[in-house]
Write a protein that holds these residues in place. Structure first.
Motif, mmCIF file in Angstrom:
data_model
loop_
_atom_site.group_PDB
_atom_site.id
_atom_site.type_symbol
_atom_site.label_atom_id
_atom_site.label_comp_id
_atom_site.label_asym_id
_atom_site.label_seq_id
_atom_site.Cartn_x
_atom_site.Cartn_y
_atom_site.Cartn_z
ATOM 1 N N ARG A 53 -2.798 -2.334 23.750
ATOM 2 C CA ARG A 53 -2.293 -1.069 23.222
ATOM 3 C C ARG A 53 -3.086 -0.644 22.001
ATOM 4 O O ARG A 53 -3.692 -1.460 21.319
ATOM 5 C CB ARG A 53 -0.796 -1.127 22.928
ATOM 6 C CG ARG A 53 -0.350 -2.203 21.986
ATOM 7 C CD ARG A 53 1.182 -2.271 22.015
ATOM 8 N NE ARG A 53 1.622 -3.424 21.243
ATOM 9 C CZ ARG A 53 2.267 -3.338 20.091
ATOM 10 N NH1 ARG A 53 2.568 -2.158 19.591
ATOM 11 N NH2 ARG A 53 2.619 -4.426 19.442
ATOM 12 N N HIS A 54 -3.056 0.647 21.771
ATOM 13 C CA HIS A 54 -3.927 1.246 20.777
ATOM 14 C C HIS A 54 -3.074 1.932 19.734
ATOM 15 O O HIS A 54 -2.288 2.812 20.047
ATOM 16 C CB HIS A 54 -4.837 2.255 21.486
ATOM 17 C CG HIS A 54 -5.820 2.866 20.566
ATOM 18 N ND1 HIS A 54 -5.545 4.018 19.889
ATOM 19 C CD2 HIS A 54 -7.051 2.479 20.203
ATOM 20 C CE1 HIS A 54 -6.584 4.320 19.138
ATOM 21 N NE2 HIS A 54 -7.515 3.399 19.310
ATOM 22 N N VAL A 55 -3.155 1.482 18.489
ATOM 23 C CA VAL A 55 -2.331 2.091 17.441
ATOM 24 C C VAL A 55 -3.162 2.388 16.207
ATOM 25 O O VAL A 55 -4.242 1.824 16.027
ATOM 26 C CB VAL A 55 -1.146 1.171 17.023
ATOM 27 C CG1 VAL A 55 -0.179 0.975 18.168
ATOM 28 C CG2 VAL A 55 -1.668 -0.159 16.505
ATOM 29 N N ASN A 56 -2.645 3.252 15.373
ATOM 30 C CA ASN A 56 -3.304 3.609 14.130
ATOM 31 C C ASN A 56 -3.117 2.492 13.119
ATOM 32 O O ASN A 56 -4.054 2.038 12.466
ATOM 33 C CB ASN A 56 -2.716 4.915 13.616
ATOM 34 C CG ASN A 56 -3.533 5.483 12.494
ATOM 35 O OD1 ASN A 56 -4.688 5.085 12.318
ATOM 36 N ND2 ASN A 56 -2.961 6.385 11.741
ATOM 37 N N GLU A 57 -1.841 2.054 12.993
ATOM 38 C CA GLU A 57 -1.572 0.861 12.209
ATOM 39 C C GLU A 57 -0.328 0.192 12.774
ATOM 40 O O GLU A 57 0.380 0.767 13.596
ATOM 41 C CB GLU A 57 -1.412 1.192 10.725
ATOM 42 C CG GLU A 57 -0.356 2.232 10.402
ATOM 43 C CD GLU A 57 -0.228 2.455 8.894
ATOM 44 O OE1 GLU A 57 -1.239 2.797 8.265
ATOM 45 O OE2 GLU A 57 0.885 2.268 8.370
ATOM 46 N N LEU A 58 -0.109 -1.058 12.341
ATOM 47 C CA LEU A 58 0.975 -1.827 12.948
ATOM 48 C C LEU A 58 1.795 -2.491 11.850
ATOM 49 O O LEU A 58 1.239 -3.100 10.936
ATOM 50 C CB LEU A 58 0.378 -2.913 13.853
ATOM 51 C CG LEU A 58 1.369 -3.834 14.555
ATOM 52 C CD1 LEU A 58 2.015 -3.133 15.738
ATOM 53 C CD2 LEU A 58 0.690 -5.120 15.008
ATOM 54 N N THR A 59 3.139 -2.324 11.928
ATOM 55 C CA THR A 59 4.000 -3.003 10.971
ATOM 56 C C THR A 59 4.639 -4.188 11.681
ATOM 57 O O THR A 59 5.130 -4.067 12.798
ATOM 58 C CB THR A 59 5.080 -2.057 10.441
ATOM 59 O OG1 THR A 59 4.422 -0.888 9.931
ATOM 60 C CG2 THR A 59 5.879 -2.715 9.325
ATOM 61 N N LEU A 60 4.583 -5.316 11.016
ATOM 62 C CA LEU A 60 5.096 -6.543 11.612
ATOM 63 C C LEU A 60 5.941 -7.210 10.539
ATOM 64 O O LEU A 60 5.397 -7.840 9.632
ATOM 65 C CB LEU A 60 3.917 -7.417 12.014
ATOM 66 C CG LEU A 60 4.144 -8.528 13.011
ATOM 67 C CD1 LEU A 60 4.422 -7.975 14.392
ATOM 68 C CD2 LEU A 60 2.926 -9.443 13.057
ATOM 69 N N GLY A 61 7.261 -7.019 10.595
ATOM 70 C CA GLY A 61 8.131 -7.554 9.545
ATOM 71 C C GLY A 61 7.734 -6.946 8.216
ATOM 72 O O GLY A 61 7.673 -5.725 8.061
ATOM 73 N N LYS A 62 7.410 -7.810 7.246
ATOM 74 C CA LYS A 62 7.084 -7.298 5.914
ATOM 75 C C LYS A 62 5.608 -6.921 5.775
ATOM 76 O O LYS A 62 5.176 -6.501 4.709
ATOM 77 C CB LYS A 62 7.423 -8.357 4.866
ATOM 78 C CG LYS A 62 8.906 -8.535 4.646
ATOM 79 C CD LYS A 62 9.098 -9.600 3.586
ATOM 80 C CE LYS A 62 10.551 -10.052 3.549
ATOM 81 N NZ LYS A 62 10.653 -11.405 3.008
ATOM 82 N N LEU A 63 4.845 -7.167 6.844
ATOM 83 C CA LEU A 63 3.410 -6.924 6.738
ATOM 84 C C LEU A 63 3.004 -5.667 7.490
ATOM 85 O O LEU A 63 3.603 -5.303 8.497
ATOM 86 C CB LEU A 63 2.624 -8.117 7.299
ATOM 87 C CG LEU A 63 2.870 -9.478 6.645
ATOM 88 C CD1 LEU A 63 1.916 -10.507 7.235
ATOM 89 C CD2 LEU A 63 2.711 -9.406 5.127
ATOM 90 N N VAL A 64 1.971 -5.007 6.950
ATOM 91 C CA VAL A 64 1.406 -3.863 7.654
ATOM 92 C C VAL A 64 -0.084 -4.141 7.892
ATOM 93 O O VAL A 64 -0.779 -4.632 7.008
ATOM 94 C CB VAL A 64 1.649 -2.536 6.895
ATOM 95 C CG1 VAL A 64 1.062 -2.593 5.499
ATOM 96 C CG2 VAL A 64 1.069 -1.346 7.659
ATOM 97 N N PHE A 65 -0.525 -3.880 9.121
ATOM 98 C CA PHE A 65 -1.918 -4.108 9.494
ATOM 99 C C PHE A 65 -2.619 -2.774 9.668
ATOM 100 O O PHE A 65 -2.209 -1.956 10.491
ATOM 101 C CB PHE A 65 -1.998 -4.905 10.803
ATOM 102 C CG PHE A 65 -1.476 -6.309 10.680
ATOM 103 C CD1 PHE A 65 -0.111 -6.552 10.725
ATOM 104 C CD2 PHE A 65 -2.342 -7.366 10.487
ATOM 105 C CE1 PHE A 65 0.378 -7.849 10.600
ATOM 106 C CE2 PHE A 65 -1.870 -8.659 10.360
ATOM 107 C CZ PHE A 65 -0.497 -8.907 10.415
ATOM 108 N N ARG A 66 -3.644 -2.534 8.881
ATOM 109 C CA ARG A 66 -4.423 -1.307 9.047
ATOM 110 C C ARG A 66 -5.891 -1.612 8.769
ATOM 111 O O ARG A 66 -6.230 -2.659 8.225
ATOM 112 C CB ARG A 66 -3.896 -0.203 8.133
ATOM 113 C CG ARG A 66 -3.993 -0.485 6.647
ATOM 114 C CD ARG A 66 -3.702 0.778 5.840
ATOM 115 N NE ARG A 66 -2.334 1.231 6.002
ATOM 116 C CZ ARG A 66 -1.362 1.021 5.111
ATOM 117 N NH1 ARG A 66 -1.613 0.366 3.985
ATOM 118 N NH2 ARG A 66 -0.149 1.464 5.318
#
Lengths: 828, 220
Positions: B125-138
């Motif tokens: 899947r293709h996303v701009n950014e990803l939030t995972l619990g308390k973390l954000v991946f960008r």
């Protein structure tokens, strides 16, 4: 005999000159397709080369370019332009002479292509660029002669190979082209003649009167030379005295670092304030030009210099050449001495200054060789294929070509005469597709074949190819300047710059400076009044003593006594004979002794510095696997010394040629020298972009190390052409395995092992030598790990770090991690 | 010596691996940044230099090793996974197959980068950014954010005379990851942008044979 036209005869008479015999010879043989003139400097060599051109042009019939002059130095092209103007103007000849180098303006260059002068003076790189233009056929159509000056210097390097390939091209464009080479004294004129002529045509070699033998001596000083080191600081007062007694002295050094240190010490002792300058390749162009101008004006009494003054402008007033440190090569010594007293038929005067005790022996050997006219030099291998790849791309820039035609043209170049069609096709394939085994560039080929002709897929690629022209290796250097100033002082190697920490002092241009920091790829320094620099200075090239000179030294060792050596050196050799023995040419002497609680072993291989260094790496690797725990080694031109925890008992086993060769193969792959060589060859062959200063300055993420490419190729495409070329180059160059082979062959397993309870006389200087190499590997990793741990502890960051509660992993992952990793914190 | 360095970000346990990947043990998530697949192809297309076309293979082989060791539930590719969108199309059949095999059975997330600002025709899947619990991946760090994992800068640091190595940069609010791709250079940790993004007490974790944590301020 071709008579000199009247206006020339008159001009010679007005000057009170007679035409030299070799100048007449050149005129008589002006129609020869290839001619090589060997003449000492100052023998009217340049005029000999140009006389036929001037005579032909004096007739006034020729339009367009008549003669190309190629020299290794830009400065030489400019100097020749000035010197040629004199006869041309004084005879009132309507001849246009222009130079074209990297320094020529773009407008001027454009005009030269549209309307070329009669005589164009240029360098191999600028010529290669000219050949790459679509209008090259038109520009060179009327070309009659090409003069290659200082051809002996060019043929030693890839610049010569590139030039000769360009000549092959020019010969196709102008079939009547005649080739002339001008050379200093060399050991093998035939080899140069062969590389100059169109293969397989003959080339007549003309020898000018070499003049009287030079007057060479070893400098005798009251103080004895030290046991080790290369600075020759002991000789400073004696050298200053010589400078006082002569008009102008050139003081040659083998390395830039030594030149800097010597110059610094010279000034500390220069109580009379004699005007003395320094000149070497790491100084900025402005600095060098300043020194050259002062020299021309006669303002300087001495110049401390390196190979940067081996060639070039004729310094008429030099009456003494001093060579500091043993001349590692007799031919270079003779050529350097030729820099003194350029007046024809006056003997050149030179003094050799040994830097240490062993160099006393080397100097005596060099003196004998010079007297016997026994010049040295290694035969040159076949034409390098990386240069050929570049030539193929250059050819493609000029227009479409047929592979058969280009192959015929390339094999008409002496160095490439034995190139097989398969080898040529490999290079062509490399240029076209990259030549990769596992994955092809289908869509983005560089060269394509249409109707039997090869051409660039994208004509815009010419820009990149032209930017990449040349074979001179850019060592990664950084500019040095005073903080807050824009004037560069010179350059230092990137590796040296990386080793500096703020506060370190070093020498550059004879000044001690303090390292302040790095700013946009420029090294910033401040003035420093210290008497002694903390760090010597950058490295620079180290020459290996030639095979011939070392054979002569080994022959000297066979003598019963050495009456021509100074007493201190004579006694030293006698003592060695009593305590141990002197090395012999057909046996390897190995000495073992304890020193400072370490077992020391010295291998006298006499194979030259580079090969002895390679030998050190190989031997320590073998010793490591035999559990002898070597800790480090040191290599000089004649010996390798290894120290470690355990005593070597069977040195002959270490030298088993098969094991040594096997070890070599494995070692070679991962070696830093290979990566360095790969980068140079990959740049020449057009695989990677030349490291331009402007692109490096930005330090963008996009640029990555060529080491990565090397590792990737080794892993996925080990037989790739670039790796073949890299191997060939490394073996010939820095690794110098050829001389290890030579050593193995001449000694053929005959190893003498002498074990003593203390250091032997011949080994003693080695204990004082610098340049010790620790055995690298996991040890280095451990050092960095220790350092990072220390920094973490010191900063207190360890305590802030809250170790995470160990969460459960998926069973498989957990097990894998446990088995693969040492899963831990920072505290051991 | 360490094959990884454990620490936490916003209370989430993370492990900086010597290979340059980030492992989140709790979520069983593996994160890699700046793969730059298809880089040699893009260089050939744009400039004519024909670099060894093996960087995609080399990078995927490195990922294979990690998948075998860790068997993650989820893989996050933190942007600039492809050198550009055409480079994504240049992957050959073997490479596409290798990638498909890697994606099988796990959640595979492509985060947009500045080099690859759109979806690619590959699985995941293709996303701009990803939030995972308390973390954000960008892909690119945003000043002021917390619990942020990003890439983009390819940081590399030097300690003593060891030479520069790709490095993680980490402080209380963010992690900047090193580039994982085979043909990637780096931005010196001394660069003002990196210095200003990171807090004074940040650490750098040098990668290579071992993961070596060191105060970021002490690197050169």
């Amino acid at each position: 005999m071709t008579a000199l036209p009247d206006q020339f005869q008159d001009w010679f008479s007005r000057r009170g000159w007679d035409i030299h015999p070799h100048q007449q010879d050149m005129l008589d043989r002006a129609a020869d397709p290839a001619l090589l003139l060997i003449a000492p400097t100052g023998g009217g060599k340049t005029l000999a080369g140009f006389l036929p051109t001037l005579v032909e042009l004096a007739a006034g019939q020729h339009t367009g370019i008549h003669t190309l002059y190629v020299s290794p130095l830009k400065a030489l092209a400019a100097d020749i332009k000035r010197n040629l103007r004199t006869p041309v103007d004084e005879m009132g000849l309507a001849i246009r002479i222009e130079d074209r180098t990297g320094d020529t303006s773009a407008t001027q260059k454009k005009r030269q292509r549209a309307d070329p002068p009669h005589i164009l003076l240029t360098t191999p790189e600028s010529l290669a660029l000219l050949v790459s233009y679509e209008d090259a056929p038109r520009m060179f159509a009327g070309l009659q002669r090409i003069i290659v000056d200082e051809i002996h210097a060019l043929t030693e390097s890839k610049r010569g190979d590139q030039l000769m390939l360009a000549l092959g091209r020019l010969q196709t464009l102008a079939p009547g082209l005649r080739r002339v080479g001008l050379s200093a004294t060399v050991e093998d004129p035939d080899a140069i003649a062969k590389s100059l002529a169109k293969h397989p045509n003959p080339c007549v070699i003309l020898q000018a009167d070499p003049g009287p033998d030079p007057d060479i001596n070893m400098l005798v000083t009251e103080e004895q030379p030290p046991w080790a080191g290369g600075g020759a600081a002991y000789a400073i007062p004696a050298v200053l005295e010589q400078v006082r007694q002569h008009k102008t002295t050139l003081i040659f050094h083998n390395t830039r670092a030594q030149a800097e240190i010597f110059f610094h010490n010279l000034w500390l002792n220069n109580t009379d304030d004699l005007p003395i300058g320094i000149h070497h390749g790491s100084l900025s162009r402005e600095q060098r030009e300043k020194v050259e101008a002062a020299m021309v004006r006669g303002d300087l009494r001495a110049i401390v210099c390196t190979g940067s003054l081996d060639l070039g402008i004729d310094w008429g007033d030099v009456d003494l050449v001093v060579q500091i440190g043993a001349p590692k090569n007799v031919k270079r010594l003779i050529q350097r001495i030729g820099r003194a007293n350029h007046r024809y038929n006056a003997p050149s005067k030179a003094l050799l200054v040994p830097a240490n005790r062993f160099e006393v022996i080397e100097c005596i050997a060099a003196l004998q060789a010079a007297k016997a006219h026994d010049l040295d030099g290694d035969p040159k291998g076949p034409g390098p294929r990386d240069v050929l790849c570049q030539h193929i791309l250059i050819t493609a820039c000029a227009g479409p070509f047929a592979a058969d035609d280009l192959y015929a043209e390339v094999t008409s170049v002496g160095a490439y005469a034995n190139l097989t069609r398969a080898e040529f096709d490999d290079c062509l394939e490399f240029c076209a597709t990259g030549g990769y085994a596992l994955r092809a560039y289908d869509k983005w080929k560089r060269l394509q074949k249409t109707n039997g002709l090869w051409h660039l897929r994208d004509p815009r690629a010419t820009r990149n190819i032209r930017m990449n022209i040349g074979t001179i290796q850019d060592t990664d250097t950084l500019k040095v300047r005073f903080r807050g100033s824009f004037k560069p002082l010179g350059e230092i190697e990137e590796g040296f710059a990386a080793s500096l920490t703020p506060g370190d002092t070093f020498l550059i241009g004879g000044r001690i400076v303090r390292y302040e920091g790095l700013r946009e790829m420029t090294v910033e320094v401040s003035r420093n009044a210290a008497k002694k620099p903390k760090i010597a200075t950058f490295m620079g090239t180290k020459f290996a003593t030639s095979t011939q000179l070392q054979a002569r030294i080994l022959r000297m060792f066979r003598q019963d006594d050495w009456p021509n050596l100074p007493p201190h050196t004579n006694e030293w050799l006698h003592l060695q004979r009593v305590v141990s023995k002197l090395p012999e040419a057909d046996r390897i002497l190995v000495e073992s002794f304890p020193h400072d609680d370490r077992a020391h072993t010295v291998f006298y291989g006499f194979a030259g510095r580079n090969a002895m260094q390679t030998l050190g790496l190989l031997l320590t690797q073998r010793m490591e696997s035999l559990g002898l725990n070597p800790l480090g080694f040191l290599a000089t031109d004649y010996a390798t010394m290894v120290w470690g925890l355990d005593q070597v008992t069977d040195p002959a086993a270490l030298f088993a040629p098969e094991d040594l060769r096997d070890g070599f193969e494995t070692w070679l792959k991962g070696n830093a020298v290979m990566k360095k060589t790969f980068r140079a060859s990959a740049t020449i062959a057009g695989l990677i972009e030349r490291n331009l200063p402007q692109s490096r300055k930005t330090g963008r993420q996009a640029t990555f190390s060529s080491d990565i490419l090397y590792d990737t190729l080794c892993k996925y495409d080990p037989d790739h052409l670039m790796l073949q070329i890299t191997r060939e180059e490394a073996l010939r160059g820095l690794v110098d395995f050829g001389r290890i082979e030579e050593m193995l062959n001449r000694t053929n397993g005959r190893v003498d092992h002498v074990v003593r309870d203390r250091v032997t006389p011949l080994a003693a200087p080695l204990l004082l030598e610098v340049g010790r190499i620790p055995i690298a590997g996991e040890g280095r990793e451990r050092l960095i790990a220790d350092e990072t741990r220390r920094l973490m502890d010191a900063s207190g960051l360890n305590k802030i770090e809250v170790p995470p509660s160990r969460p459960k992993r998926r069973a498989q992952g957990e097990a894998a991690l446990k088995s693969r990793f040492v899963w831990g914190r920072n505290n051991p | 010596m360490n094959a990884c360095h454990d620490f936490s970000l916003s209370g989430v346990a993370v492990s900086a691996l010597a290979s340059g990947a980030l492992w989140l043990p709790e979520a069983q998530t593996l994160c890699v940044s700046d793969l730059h697949l298809g880089k040699s192809d893009r260089i050939a297309r744009r400039s004519g230099f024909l670099l060894p076309p093996y960087e995609t293979r080399a990078t995927l082989d490195k990922i294979d090793q990690l998948l075998e060791q860790l068997n993650p539930r989820q893989v996050i590719c933190l942007g600039d996974s492809f050198d550009d969108l055409s480079a994504a199309e240049s992957l050959d059949e073997t490479e596409k197959l290798q990638l498909t095999r890697q994606q099988a059975g796990r959640d595979w997330v492509w985060i947009e980068g500045n080099h690859d600002p759109g979806p690619v025709e590959l699985g995941g899947r293709h996303v701009n950014e990803l939030t995972l619990g308390k973390l954000v991946f960008r892909h690119i760090a945003i000043a002021g954010s917390v619990g942020e994992v990003s890439g983009h800068y390819h940081p590399k640091c030097n300690v003593g005379r060891g030479g520069t190595r790709p490095a993680f940069l980490a402080d209380q609010s963010r992690i900047i990851m090193p580039a994982f791709g085979a043909f990637t250079g780096g931005l010196r940790g001394t660069h003002p942008t990196l210095r200003s993004l990171m807090a004074p007490d940040a650490i750098a974790v040098l990668t290579g044979k071992h993961a070596l944590p060191v105060p970021f301020a002490a690197t050169t």
